[in-house]
Design an enzyme around this catalytic site. Structure first.
Site, PDB file in Angstrom:
ATOM      1  CB  THR A   8      30.359  40.704  45.027  1.00 20.18           C
ATOM      2  OG1 THR A   8      31.033  39.955  43.991  1.00 20.18           O
ATOM      3  CG2 THR A   8      29.379  39.800  45.735  1.00 20.18           C
ATOM      4  N   GLY A   9      31.394  43.636  44.215  1.00 17.63           N
ATOM      5  CA  GLY A   9      32.404  44.427  43.501  1.00 17.63           C
ATOM      6  C   GLY A   9      31.780  45.246  42.389  1.00 17.63           C
ATOM      7  CB  ALA A  10      28.443  46.575  41.896  1.00 17.63           C
ATOM      8  CE1 TYR A 190      41.744  37.698  38.907  1.00 18.48           C
ATOM      9  CE2 TYR A 190      42.877  36.741  37.020  1.00 18.48           C
ATOM     10  CZ  TYR A 190      41.801  37.416  37.547  1.00 18.48           C
ATOM     11  OH  TYR A 190      40.758  37.798  36.720  1.00 18.48           O
TER      12      TYR A 190
HETATM   13  P1  NDP Z   1      37.953  45.754  38.912  1.00 22.04           P
HETATM   14  O1  NDP Z   1      39.221  45.817  39.687  1.00 22.04           O
HETATM   15  O2  NDP Z   1      37.552  46.950  38.109  1.00 22.04           O
HETATM   16  O3  NDP Z   1      36.749  45.372  39.843  1.00 22.04           O
HETATM   17  C1  NDP Z   1      36.905  44.512  40.923  1.00 22.04           C
HETATM   18  C2  NDP Z   1      35.875  44.846  41.965  1.00 22.04           C
HETATM   19  O4  NDP Z   1      36.082  43.967  43.072  1.00 22.04           O
HETATM   20  C3  NDP Z   1      35.995  46.269  42.501  1.00 22.04           C
HETATM   21  O5  NDP Z   1      34.696  46.788  42.632  1.00 22.04           O
HETATM   22  C4  NDP Z   1      36.634  46.064  43.850  1.00 22.04           C
HETATM   23  O6  NDP Z   1      36.284  47.035  44.816  1.00 22.04           O
HETATM   24  C5  NDP Z   1      36.039  44.733  44.249  1.00 22.04           C
HETATM   25  N1  NDP Z   1      36.761  44.116  45.360  1.00 22.04           N
HETATM   26  C6  NDP Z   1      38.074  43.834  45.450  1.00 22.04           C
HETATM   27  N2  NDP Z   1      38.351  43.330  46.670  1.00 22.04           N
HETATM   28  C7  NDP Z   1      37.192  43.288  47.356  1.00 22.04           C
HETATM   29  C8  NDP Z   1      36.839  42.901  48.666  1.00 22.04           C
HETATM   30  N3  NDP Z   1      37.748  42.472  49.544  1.00 22.04           N
HETATM   31  N4  NDP Z   1      35.547  42.979  49.041  1.00 22.04           N
HETATM   32  C9  NDP Z   1      34.615  43.448  48.180  1.00 22.04           C
HETATM   33  N5  NDP Z   1      34.892  43.859  46.938  1.00 22.04           N
HETATM   34  C10 NDP Z   1      36.170  43.784  46.534  1.00 22.04           C
HETATM   35  O7  NDP Z   1      38.140  44.476  37.968  1.00 22.04           O
HETATM   36  P2  NDP Z   1      37.199  43.805  36.843  1.00 22.04           P
HETATM   37  O8  NDP Z   1      35.948  44.553  36.702  1.00 22.04           O
HETATM   38  O9  NDP Z   1      38.055  43.591  35.660  1.00 22.04           O
HETATM   39  O10 NDP Z   1      36.936  42.389  37.489  1.00 22.04           O
HETATM   40  C11 NDP Z   1      35.648  41.893  37.752  1.00 22.04           C
HETATM   41  C12 NDP Z   1      35.612  40.394  37.525  1.00 22.04           C
HETATM   42  O11 NDP Z   1      35.895  40.112  36.155  1.00 22.04           O
HETATM   43  C13 NDP Z   1      36.633  39.598  38.328  1.00 22.04           C
HETATM   44  O12 NDP Z   1      36.009  38.425  38.807  1.00 22.04           O
HETATM   45  C14 NDP Z   1      37.699  39.248  37.305  1.00 22.04           C
HETATM   46  O13 NDP Z   1      38.374  38.067  37.650  1.00 22.04           O
HETATM   47  C15 NDP Z   1      36.838  39.069  36.088  1.00 22.04           C
HETATM   48  N6  NDP Z   1      37.518  39.141  34.817  1.00 22.04           N
HETATM   49  C16 NDP Z   1      38.106  40.297  34.387  1.00 22.04           C
HETATM   50  C17 NDP Z   1      38.745  40.326  33.165  1.00 22.04           C
HETATM   51  C18 NDP Z   1      39.405  41.544  32.669  1.00 22.04           C
HETATM   52  O14 NDP Z   1      39.981  41.478  31.582  1.00 22.04           O
HETATM   53  N7  NDP Z   1      39.364  42.673  33.369  1.00 22.04           N
HETATM   54  C19 NDP Z   1      38.755  39.153  32.301  1.00 22.04           C
HETATM   55  C20 NDP Z   1      38.097  38.000  32.860  1.00 22.04           C
HETATM   56  C21 NDP Z   1      37.502  38.017  34.058  1.00 22.04           C
HETATM   57  P3  NDP Z   1      36.982  48.504  44.875  1.00 22.04           P
HETATM   58  O15 NDP Z   1      36.291  49.308  43.818  1.00 22.04           O
HETATM   59  O16 NDP Z   1      36.671  48.941  46.260  1.00 22.04           O
HETATM   60  O17 NDP Z   1      38.434  48.314  44.593  1.00 22.04           O
END
Ligand code: NDP
Length: 315
Positions: A8-10, A190
């Site tokens: 998800t969220g790829a 969050y």
């Molecule tokens: P991004 O914001 O780059 O990616 C988040 C993704 O989630 C995006 O693809 C976004 O879609 C998608 N998304 C958000 N809302 C929805 C929704 N309603 N339905 C479907 N998809 C949705 O963040 P990260 O890659 O950093 O985060 C990914 C994971 O890693 C999360 O679980 C975060 O908690 C975790 N994480 C991140 C850290 C960091 O330092 N960045 C550290 C620890 C954990 P769209 O592209 O359309 O916005």
């Protein structure tokens, strides 16, 4: 045969980097569950992913109907489902007011926890019926929800309290929008949602590991300071956060490296243990990390499970 992994969220950040890392091996087909089809398709192309290595399926975790529809659409692809990665998340640290999902839940917990909770529950039977040797359900966690770490002690700290806000529906009408019943705070919401993710993984493990053989895991991939997760933060923060993480805390990890770590949790034959929260040390070696007291509280996990079931219409 090739494995099939749903992520998800790829469409950006960690999810995209993981999709790419898996697809590149030639051993995986990735189903990208994304809310913005065009963005996901451009992102996959820009990342250089081969056309037949992935399928994009619409998924908006801010709508339970969309989650159910996603499950139907994925089943129609008639591909086995071998691994599910709950990765998508929203982070709204500067929001003054809460926003809501289609079902009226506060957005961060609604998307990061409740949407994924329903998705994971629905897909468990598909995982169970796959004949893949190592079936896995992975829920991305975070250090920020773990109050046994330095990062987890930066206020506002995660705290689910007695879950009274969640039990009330998290809608700001009859109940608080915060799980613990407090005032809205986007950064805390969050962190709370990440505690829910880690509790949910462990509850899945306790309830279903033996029965299904599925490995349940969570992880903290490191601080990927450059992803879109910080898009709603103030500009100064976005400027200073990556070098701060790189040179001061040394917790910084690139999107590529973080993607490789999550890809390991998906496919590495040595990471089959269930109920584990994986982290990586300075030399990028994985180890089983300890969760905070709250994030490993079995009583709370059970209560969270039962309330979440009601909210998403499973009970
Ligand atoms: P991004 O914001 O780059 O990616 C988040 C993704 O989630 C995006 O693809 C976004 O879609 C998608 N998304 C958000 N809302 C929805 C929704 N309603 N339905 C479907 N998809 C949705 O963040 P990260 O890659 O950093 O985060 C990914 C994971 O890693 C999360 O679980 C975060 O908690 C975790 N994480 C991140 C850290 C960091 O330092 N960045 C550290 C620890 C954990 P769209 O592209 O359309 O916005």
């Amino acid at each position: 045969r090739q494995g099939t992994a749903i992520i998800t969220g790829a469409s950006s950040g960690l999810g995209l980097a993981t999709a790419k890392a898996l697809a590149e091996t030639g051993k995986w087909h990735v189903i990208m569950g994304c809310r913005d089809f065009l963005k996901a398709s451009r992102a996959a192309k820009a990342a250089g992913m081969e056309k037949d290595s992935y399928t994009i399926v619409h998924l908006d975790l801010a709508s339970l109907d969309s989650v159910r529809q996603f499950v139907k659409n994925v089943r129609q692809l008639e591909m086995p489902i071998d691994v599910v990665v709950c990765n998508a998340a929203v982070y709204q640290p500067t929001a003054k007011e809460p926003s809501y999902t289609a079902d009226g839940f506060e957005m961060s917990v609604g998307v990061n926890h409740l949407g994924h909770f329903l998705l994971a529950r629905e897909l468990l039977s598909d995982l169970q019926s796959s004949d893949y040797p190592s079936k896995r359900l992975i829920i991305v966690g975070s250090i920020t929800g773990n109050t046994n770490t330095l990062a987890g002690n930066v206020p506002p700290k995660a705290n689910l309290g007695d879950l009274r806000g969640l039990a009330g529906g998290l809608n700001g009408v009859g109940s608080s929008v915060m799980i613990d019943g407090g005032e809205f705070d986007g950064a805390k919401a969050y962190k709370d949602s990440k505690v829910c993710n880690m509790l949910t993984m462990q509850e899945f493990h306790r309830r279903y590991h033996e029965e299904t053989g599925v490995t349940f895991a969570s992880l903290y991939p490191g601080c990927i300071a450059t992803t879109g997760l910080f898009r709603e933060h103030i500009p100064l923060f976005r400027l200073l956060f990556p070098p701060f993480q790189k040179y001061i805390t040394k917790g910084y990890v690139s999107e590529d490296e973080a993607g490789k770590r999550l890809a390991q949790v998906v496919s590495d034959p040595s990471l089959t243990k269930s109920g584990v929260y994986w982290s990586w040390n300075k030399n990028s070696a994985s180890f089983e990390n300890q969760l905070s007291e709250e994030a490993s509280d079995a009583e709370k996990a059970k209560k969270l499970w039962e309330i979440s079931e009601k909210l998403v219409g499973l009970a």
